[in-house]
Scaffold this motif. Structure first.
Motif, PDB file in Angstrom:
ATOM      1  N   LEU A   5      49.829  30.754  -0.339  1.00  0.00           N
ATOM      2  CA  LEU A   5      48.608  29.987  -0.598  1.00  0.00           C
ATOM      3  C   LEU A   5      48.571  28.691   0.219  1.00  0.00           C
ATOM      4  O   LEU A   5      47.515  28.312   0.735  1.00  0.00           O
ATOM      5  N   VAL A   6      49.720  28.042   0.363  1.00  0.00           N
ATOM      6  CA  VAL A   6      49.785  26.813   1.156  1.00  0.00           C
ATOM      7  C   VAL A   6      49.516  27.125   2.625  1.00  0.00           C
ATOM      8  O   VAL A   6      48.766  26.406   3.303  1.00  0.00           O
ATOM      9  N   ILE A   7      50.095  28.217   3.125  1.00  0.00           N
ATOM     10  CA  ILE A   7      49.867  28.607   4.513  1.00  0.00           C
ATOM     11  C   ILE A   7      48.403  28.956   4.728  1.00  0.00           C
ATOM     12  O   ILE A   7      47.800  28.572   5.740  1.00  0.00           O
ATOM     13  N   LEU A   8      47.799  29.658   3.785  1.00  0.00           N
ATOM     14  CA  LEU A   8      46.383  30.000   3.895  1.00  0.00           C
ATOM     15  C   LEU A   8      45.506  28.745   3.890  1.00  0.00           C
ATOM     16  O   LEU A   8      44.552  28.641   4.675  1.00  0.00           O
ATOM     17  N   ALA A   9      45.844  27.775   3.051  1.00  0.00           N
ATOM     18  CA  ALA A   9      45.079  26.523   3.011  1.00  0.00           C
ATOM     19  C   ALA A   9      45.232  25.755   4.328  1.00  0.00           C
ATOM     20  O   ALA A   9      44.254  25.183   4.836  1.00  0.00           O
ATOM     21  N   LEU A  10      46.433  25.759   4.895  1.00  0.00           N
ATOM     22  CA  LEU A  10      46.634  25.081   6.170  1.00  0.00           C
ATOM     23  C   LEU A  10      45.888  25.777   7.300  1.00  0.00           C
ATOM     24  O   LEU A  10      45.349  25.119   8.195  1.00  0.00           O
ATOM     25  N   LEU A  11      45.838  27.100   7.275  1.00  0.00           N
ATOM     26  CA  LEU A  11      45.069  27.822   8.290  1.00  0.00           C
ATOM     27  C   LEU A  11      43.580  27.507   8.179  1.00  0.00           C
ATOM     28  O   LEU A  11      42.883  27.378   9.191  1.00  0.00           O
ATOM     29  N   ALA A  13      42.406  24.675   7.063  1.00  0.00           N
ATOM     30  CA  ALA A  13      42.287  23.309   7.582  1.00  0.00           C
ATOM     31  C   ALA A  13      42.330  23.291   9.109  1.00  0.00           C
ATOM     32  O   ALA A  13      41.636  22.492   9.745  1.00  0.00           O
ATOM     33  N   ILE A  14      43.105  24.194   9.719  1.00  0.00           N
ATOM     34  CA  ILE A  14      43.132  24.300  11.178  1.00  0.00           C
ATOM     35  C   ILE A  14      41.771  24.738  11.699  1.00  0.00           C
ATOM     36  O   ILE A  14      41.269  24.203  12.696  1.00  0.00           O
ATOM     37  N   LEU A  15      41.147  25.696  11.026  1.00  0.00           N
ATOM     38  CA  LEU A  15      39.804  26.138  11.446  1.00  0.00           C
ATOM     39  C   LEU A  15      38.782  25.015  11.317  1.00  0.00           C
ATOM     40  O   LEU A  15      37.925  24.840  12.192  1.00  0.00           O
ATOM     41  N   ILE A  16      38.858  24.261  10.243  1.00  0.00           N
ATOM     42  CA  ILE A  16      37.935  23.138  10.062  1.00  0.00           C
ATOM     43  C   ILE A  16      38.145  22.107  11.163  1.00  0.00           C
ATOM     44  O   ILE A  16      37.178  21.585  11.746  1.00  0.00           O
ATOM     45  N   SER A  17      39.401  21.821  11.493  1.00  0.00           N
ATOM     46  CA  SER A  17      39.694  20.875  12.570  1.00  0.00           C
ATOM     47  C   SER A  17      39.220  21.400  13.917  1.00  0.00           C
ATOM     48  O   SER A  17      38.755  20.630  14.762  1.00  0.00           O
ATOM     49  N   LEU A  18      39.331  22.700  14.116  1.00  0.00           N
ATOM     50  CA  LEU A  18      38.879  23.300  15.369  1.00  0.00           C
ATOM     51  C   LEU A  18      37.373  23.122  15.549  1.00  0.00           C
ATOM     52  O   LEU A  18      36.904  22.699  16.603  1.00  0.00           O
ATOM     53  N   PHE A  19      36.611  23.408  14.500  1.00  0.00           N
ATOM     54  CA  PHE A  19      35.163  23.285  14.625  1.00  0.00           C
ATOM     55  C   PHE A  19      34.702  21.831  14.622  1.00  0.00           C
ATOM     56  O   PHE A  19      33.683  21.508  15.234  1.00  0.00           O
TER      57      PHE A  19
END
Length: 70
Positions: A5-11, A13-19
């Motif tokens: 779940l933590v890894i999924l949340a970080l992924l 957050a990476i997508l949000i940072s990308l956009f």
């Protein structure tokens, strides 16, 4: 289970940072400080995900389920 779940949340957050970086690239014309910040955040989150995946394999929470290894 919590590690996944933590890894999924970080992924996510990476997508949000990308956009957000894409938005800053298109909208900002005067300076690139927000774009650099978004890139720095994305790199930090990626390192955190890689470290958590390595920890998952080291602790035994993640295992290889490929048929050619068994």
């Amino acid at each position: 289970m919590w590690l996944k779940l933590v890894i999924l949340a970080l992924l996510l957050a990476i997508l949000i940072s990308l956009f957000s970086g894409l938005l800053f690239l298109v909208k900002d014309t005067d300076g690139q400080s927000r774009l650099v910040t978004a890139l720095s955040v994305r790199i930090g989150l990626t390192v955190a995900v890689m470290l958590l995946i390595a920890y998952g394999f080291w602790s035994g929470q993640f295992t290889w389920n490929t048929p050619w290894l068994h």
